[in-house]
Design a protein around this motif. Structure first.
Motif, mmCIF file in Angstrom:
data_model
loop_
_atom_site.group_PDB
_atom_site.id
_atom_site.type_symbol
_atom_site.label_atom_id
_atom_site.label_comp_id
_atom_site.label_asym_id
_atom_site.label_seq_id
_atom_site.Cartn_x
_atom_site.Cartn_y
_atom_site.Cartn_z
ATOM 1 N N MET A 161 -39.056 -1.580 31.572
ATOM 2 C CA MET A 161 -38.500 -2.660 32.394
ATOM 3 C C MET A 161 -37.719 -3.647 31.538
ATOM 4 O O MET A 161 -36.671 -4.172 31.943
ATOM 5 C CB MET A 161 -39.619 -3.391 33.144
ATOM 6 C CG MET A 161 -40.363 -2.531 34.125
ATOM 7 S SD MET A 161 -39.264 -1.685 35.287
ATOM 8 C CE MET A 161 -40.377 -0.447 35.935
ATOM 9 N N THR B 83 -45.808 -5.534 34.965
ATOM 10 C CA THR B 83 -44.720 -4.552 35.034
ATOM 11 C C THR B 83 -43.994 -4.661 36.366
ATOM 12 O O THR B 83 -42.754 -4.632 36.422
ATOM 13 C CB THR B 83 -45.282 -3.132 34.861
ATOM 14 O OG1 THR B 83 -45.918 -3.025 33.575
ATOM 15 C CG2 THR B 83 -44.184 -2.090 34.959
ATOM 16 N N PHE C 225 -43.946 -0.762 31.120
ATOM 17 C CA PHE C 225 -43.712 -2.183 30.857
ATOM 18 C C PHE C 225 -42.510 -2.355 29.927
ATOM 19 O O PHE C 225 -41.632 -3.182 30.171
ATOM 20 C CB PHE C 225 -44.974 -2.798 30.231
ATOM 21 C CG PHE C 225 -44.872 -4.285 29.981
ATOM 22 C CD1 PHE C 225 -44.803 -5.179 31.040
ATOM 23 C CD2 PHE C 225 -44.864 -4.786 28.688
ATOM 24 C CE1 PHE C 225 -44.724 -6.546 30.815
ATOM 25 C CE2 PHE C 225 -44.782 -6.150 28.450
ATOM 26 C CZ PHE C 225 -44.710 -7.040 29.516
ATOM 27 N N THR D 61 -48.851 2.735 30.946
ATOM 28 C CA THR D 61 -48.503 1.345 31.234
ATOM 29 C C THR D 61 -47.619 0.779 30.137
ATOM 30 O O THR D 61 -46.684 0.016 30.411
ATOM 31 C CB THR D 61 -49.781 0.501 31.377
ATOM 32 O OG1 THR D 61 -50.586 1.050 32.427
ATOM 33 C CG2 THR D 61 -49.458 -0.951 31.712
#
Length: 432
Positions: free
Chosen positions: A136, A38, A133, A129
């Motif tokens: 992004m 990430t 991730f 997470t």
């Protein structure tokens, strides 16, 4: 002295605790790699800023940096508010526009709903997470558009486009594959987003380039006039930052720290980048009779985009071939863009759209998985392209006829920095 039955009973009693500890350790290891990935994808925004600023003119430096700074901000927030939910709606019946909207509000995105146990994503990562991730990736799609239409687009129009494109269009298309929708059921394959991220952004860039028009003085009497970039070294740094970030982009798309698969993906990713650089270098040399640094750099990016759709199902040999072809295509595409007077400041359409399509189709040709079909890949490319380009064109067109999408001729000629931001990116002050 304890007998065998007693020892066996103790071992059996300890087994659940041992299994839980192993499961937790695997989750921790996987999640650490995903968080590192990430961070690597996040740093790609610095790479995009470097490339776009380096290839753009000095008088527009602050404007370009402003857009590249605010784009991930808008992308992450809009993805938190609506995008993540649209992309992974949790519907049971695969489809194109299926949403489980019961009770939706911003409050669904809260600690009470977050699964941070090994039961989430097969122990690959936690809920938090997963969101970050994917966020992004979403912001990356908008950044692609920024580079193509730089130096003449109104920043207000660009920001409105980004909110809609990243918040609604990108996650909707992504849900068709990664959210378990109809493309996924069809057998379409896109490992890390040659189509779902890069081509989607590339289609948006193409729509913007068409509607905003070329920069003043770019095409005169059938000739293409070069507009020198502000900083070639900064463009080179940006490309290497993007290459570094791609280790997270593709390596993280394994969605775990699986040592065999992650390491293989990183190898095919690197080989694709290297071969793309070679393809761009040789093609540009034959086309322009010079050692063209810009095409070498875009060749590297082209190879990375091309390898992304099947980095986990390509062999090292096929990765070299796919990357090399991508490097050739990016040069030919750039030449074709100028033939049609489509002004793309950084070559975003050629890199992300042309090579994103090629990489996705390459899965149907070179994949080690016999279930992957060229026809299915072609169908998926066409469906995603129609939706991405049609939506982007509509958004830009509505903005054009309402608020306008292009700055005034005066502002464009003198530079956007002074008019839009009140400062310049490069200043030299001499003391009296």
């Amino acid at each position: 002295m304890m007998n065998f039955a007693t020892l066996l009973a103790q071992d059996l009693a300890a087994t659940p605790d041992l299994a839980l500890e192993i499961s937790q350790n695997l989750l921790t290891t996987n999640n650490v790699w995903m968080m590192l990935s990430t961070a690597l994808v996040f740093i790609m925004h610095l790479g995009f800023a470097g490339v776009e600023t380096g290839f753009g003119q000095a008088k527009n430096t602050v404007n370009i940096l402003f857009k590249n700074t605010i784009t991930p901000i808008i992308g992450i927030v809009s993805y938190a508010v609506v995008g993540f939910y649209l992309m992974y709606p949790g519907f049971d019946v695969p489809g194109w526009f299926s949403f489980d909207s019961a009770g939706w509000s911003m409050f669904w995105f809260s600690p009470e709903n977050a699964d941070v146990s090994a039961d989430y994503a097969s122990g690959g990562y936690t809920y938090w997470t997963d969101f970050l991730f994917q966020a992004m990736f979403a912001a990356t799609a908008a950044t692609i558009v920024s580079g193509a239409i730089a130096e003449r687009v109104k920043i207000s129009a660009y920001l409105i486009f980004t909110v809609i494109f990243v918040g609604l269009i990108y996650p909707l298309i992504g849900s068709w594959k990664w959210g378990g929708g109809a493309l996924n059921e069809m057998g379409f394959y896109d490992f890390a987003g040659s189509t779902l991220v890069h081509s989607v952004g590339g289609w948006g860039a193409l729509a913007g380039v068409i509607l905003v028009g070329p920069r003043i003085g770019k095409y005169i009497n059938g000739k293409t006039i070069e507009k020198p970039g502000a900083s070639v070294p900064l463009a080179v740094i940006g490309v290497f930052m993007l290459w570094l970030g791609w280790f997270g982009f593709n390596g993280g798309s394994v969605l775990s720290a699986d040592p065999a698969l992650v390491s293989m993906v990183l190898v095919t990713t690197s080989l694709g980048a290297c071969a793309g650089g070679l393809g761009g270098f040789f093609t540009a040399y034959f086309a322009f009779k010079r050692l063209d640094l810009g095409m070498l750099l875009n060749g590297i990016l082209a190879g990375l985009v091309g390898i992304t759709a099947g980095a986990d199902v390509f062999t090292p040999a096929s990765a070299l071939l796919i990357g090399f072809v991508a490097g050739i295509l990016v040069v030919l595409s750039a030449i074709l863009m100028d033939k049609f007077k489509l002004d793309d400041v950084v070559g975003a359409v050629s890199v992300h759209l042309t090579c994103g399509i090629w990489g996705t189709l390459a899965v149907g040709i070179f994949s080690t998985n016999p279930e992957h079909s060229f026809l299915t890949q072609l169908t998926g490319v066409a469906i995603c392209g129609a939706m991405a380009f049609g939506s982007a064109f509509l958004i830009f067109y509505i903005l054009k006829i309402t608020m306008g999408i292009r700055v005034s001729e005066e502002h464009e000629k003198s530079g956007l920095d002074s008019h839009e931001h009140g400062i310049r990116g490069y200043t030299i002050v001499y003391d009296e």
